[in-house]
Design a protein around this motif. Sequence first.
Motif, short mmCIF file in Angstrom:
data_model
loop_
_atom_site.label_atom_id
_atom_site.label_comp_id
_atom_site.label_asym_id
_atom_site.label_seq_id
_atom_site.Cartn_x
_atom_site.Cartn_y
_atom_site.Cartn_z
N GLY A 216 0.64 -1.23 0.08
CA GLY A 216 -0.03 -0.14 -0.05
C GLY A 216 0.77 1.37 -0.02
O GLY A 216 0.00 2.27 0.03
N VAL A 217 2.19 1.06 0.10
CA VAL A 217 3.05 2.51 -0.21
C VAL A 217 2.68 3.09 -1.61
O VAL A 217 2.91 2.53 -2.39
N LYS A 513 9.73 5.24 11.48
CA LYS A 513 8.13 4.77 11.64
C LYS A 513 7.57 4.94 10.47
O LYS A 513 6.66 3.93 10.00
N SER A 514 7.87 5.97 9.74
CA SER A 514 6.94 6.51 8.68
C SER A 514 7.61 5.36 7.31
O SER A 514 6.87 5.21 6.48
N GLY A 518 5.01 3.91 5.54
CA GLY A 518 4.62 3.85 4.19
C GLY A 518 3.39 2.67 4.26
O GLY A 518 2.50 2.77 3.76
N VAL A 519 3.83 1.87 5.07
CA VAL A 519 2.59 0.69 5.31
C VAL A 519 1.89 0.97 6.46
O VAL A 519 2.60 1.06 7.49
N VAL A 594 -4.07 -2.02 -0.42
CA VAL A 594 -3.12 -3.29 -0.82
C VAL A 594 -3.21 -3.48 -2.21
O VAL A 594 -4.40 -3.66 -3.00
N LYS A 595 -2.16 -3.63 -3.15
CA LYS A 595 -2.14 -3.84 -4.51
C LYS A 595 -1.62 -5.33 -4.81
O LYS A 595 -0.40 -5.50 -4.67
#
Lengths: 664, 152
Positions: A216-217, A513-514, A518-519, A594-595
Amino acid sequence: MLGLKLLKLSINVITKDKNFSVSIPFNDGLNVIRAENSSGKSTFVNSIAYALGLESILGPGRRAPFPAAITNAIFLNKNKNNNNEQGFFVVGSFVDLEVSNKNGDIVCLRREVKGNPDKITVVSKGEAQDFFLKSAGSVGSAISELGFHNWLAKFIGWNLPMVPRFDGSLAPLYLECIFPLFFIEQKRGWSEIQANAPLYYKIKNLKKTALEFCLGVSDFSRRGDVEKYKVAIRQLEIQWEGIKSSFETLGELNGLLVNFDCDIDSEDYVRLGVLYHVSNGDRVTVGDYLSNLQRRIRKIDQDLQGWSFGHELEAAISERQLISEKIFALSEKNNNIEATSKKINRKLVSLENDLDRYKQLRRLISVGAKNGINIETKNCPVCDTKLQESFTPVEDGYEPMTIDQNIAYLEDQKKFYDAINSRNNEELRAGIVQGRSMQSELERVEVLIGSFKDEERKYLDAFGNEIKEVAELRFLERDFQKIISQRDKLNASAEVIFKEHYLKSESLEIAMKSDLGGVSKEIFDALKSRLIANLQDFSYKNMNIHALDISSQTFRPELDGFDIVADISASDSIRIIWAYTLALMELGVEFDAVKHGGFVVFDEPRQHEASHESFIALLKKSKEKFSEKGQVIIATSIPVADMAVLGLDESCLTVFNDGEYMIQ
Amino acid sequence: MNDMNGSVRIVISDAGYEVPIENRPLWRLLMLCLCMKLLSSDGVGLPTAKIRAGSWMVLRPARWHEYKDFLFGYSDESPKVMPDSNVDRAIQIGIAKGYFSMSNSGRVELMSMGQSLVELAEQADVASAEREFLQDIKSKLTDKVVKFIIWG
């Protein structure tokens, strides 16, 4: 979100005499294709990748995954020993894959195997359009509007991000980088998760980036922040150590003890370095030591009786200097007068000589006239022209002075020079008198200075030790002022570094954390829970299943910080690949962010003798979990006799009996 | 002359120009006569080279002490005798006026007019210092020395 739904795959071979084909439709959920080994089972499932232009995810060979039967000749008899059979020579072959996307758009993708394999024809609503594969010149198919992977990404609804390569340039996150997560081919696919990730694109952190995209990022622009902050922090730590080293050098050079009150990781900055002066085992800070020095200097200064003639001595020395300069200037002036006088005297001698001789000449003429001898020459006896009274050549019209005029002129000149000489002599005499006066003034001042110096010596004899001590203390004072100045500079630099380090550390923490984010935490946690649930279902044997985790760095399963595949049995490794691959598709069903490709392909998932029960659990889970969305395509060669035990209904089962080829 | 404004006022004088004594023809003729009279062994004539050297020296009283130092061996610094066209002019005029004559051997010889001029100078007590100088150097200013002084 699931990207694609596979509707039907067919492989078609055209020979001169007969056409051969196999065509299998795909259902939602589980699709099992059973055939014995070497009957075309792997060729069939690999054709899915081929039809999508993704044969590179089938292994490092990046070759079309087809046997000679599809490209050269088909033999009907599977028995290789029957050499008498005349084969059917292939004149053309192609793969058709029918797929739909999340919008329900249905297209058929046709790619030739024997023919032109570098294009894929997309047939949509009766209209066909060709797209190229690989690259056309310098533009790849992932970027070009006419590239198939560009079309496919749009069809799926993915915006492929630009991600950094090892050389710092950017490249699209190619579909070949993502699909190894969903497609587990037989030969290498079971060795690890993402076994066939294409490293030749030289994309940095390829596997992690592909997973992040999948999980998902969408913003990869902050990629590298963690590394950037780590490098910056390391640099600051090096600078911090450099300042400590400078402190140590400062201490060593000045015989001082150095203490460090603060570390770069401390909660608050107090100060980095403290310098101590150590004497007889007692230590005092350099600041206190300096204060003590200054107190001592003040005390001695108070005790000292001031010497009162300092100003007078200075004035006398200045006066001596002034008089000396005046004497020098006067001497220069007198020398110049003397030099001028010498020149004038020489001129006077010359004038007198000339004057004397002119007078003699006049007398000669006069005596000659008295004696009746004419010795004057008016005309040239040679040419009878007028002879001037001079051998000096001049222009016509100018007459030389007569002898009398010349005598008068010389006398006038002599008077003039005599007058100058007289004045010079007067001036010189005055200068000499003035010089004598100055000299005696100078002597008077010298005597005065001498007397002051005597007084000064007496004073130094009386207070010399104290004066010497004060002088030494003042030297020390200056030294310690410099040391303290350096200490303060170093501490100030340390404070800047400390604050910068604190800020960078915070930024790193946020970036880390980021980085996970991203997730999203929800997806991250879901991945872990789905993985563990699946492993439990698949009878994962290894140790405490709850010690398993998903790495926030790699997003892959880890055990105590190590990649889990390295430390487990072969059958558990297979279970993890099952569980992880299915978990990703579960997330794809569950989360829009989610891809996921929409299907997973397992070619011979029962590797390494994964237990029968586990395999049954895999089938059961695949059937139940993805009954509405998502497809699990399993190619297997388990014996027909065992099929019944699997408890599968025929709707999800395509069985080819032993001894027959799939393509007919 | 500079005035207060810095401009220059030009004064034109009717007086002639000053002439150094050695450029007065009569003085020059007298010096040549004295050279011929006092530097020659017979009191009559001299080669022109010796006339040039002798007249060069006698016309420069400020340097007599240097010339004497050289001629008497107290110094190695030879007098620097340069070409002087006025000597030639004076000889020409002297010959034309009958002071000298040029002998067949190239010597310039004192004639009766020249002798009279020398005697007149003695009578009027003129050029006594020059005569004394020439008499002092007579024995040292040989033809050989003259050659050395002029040609090196």
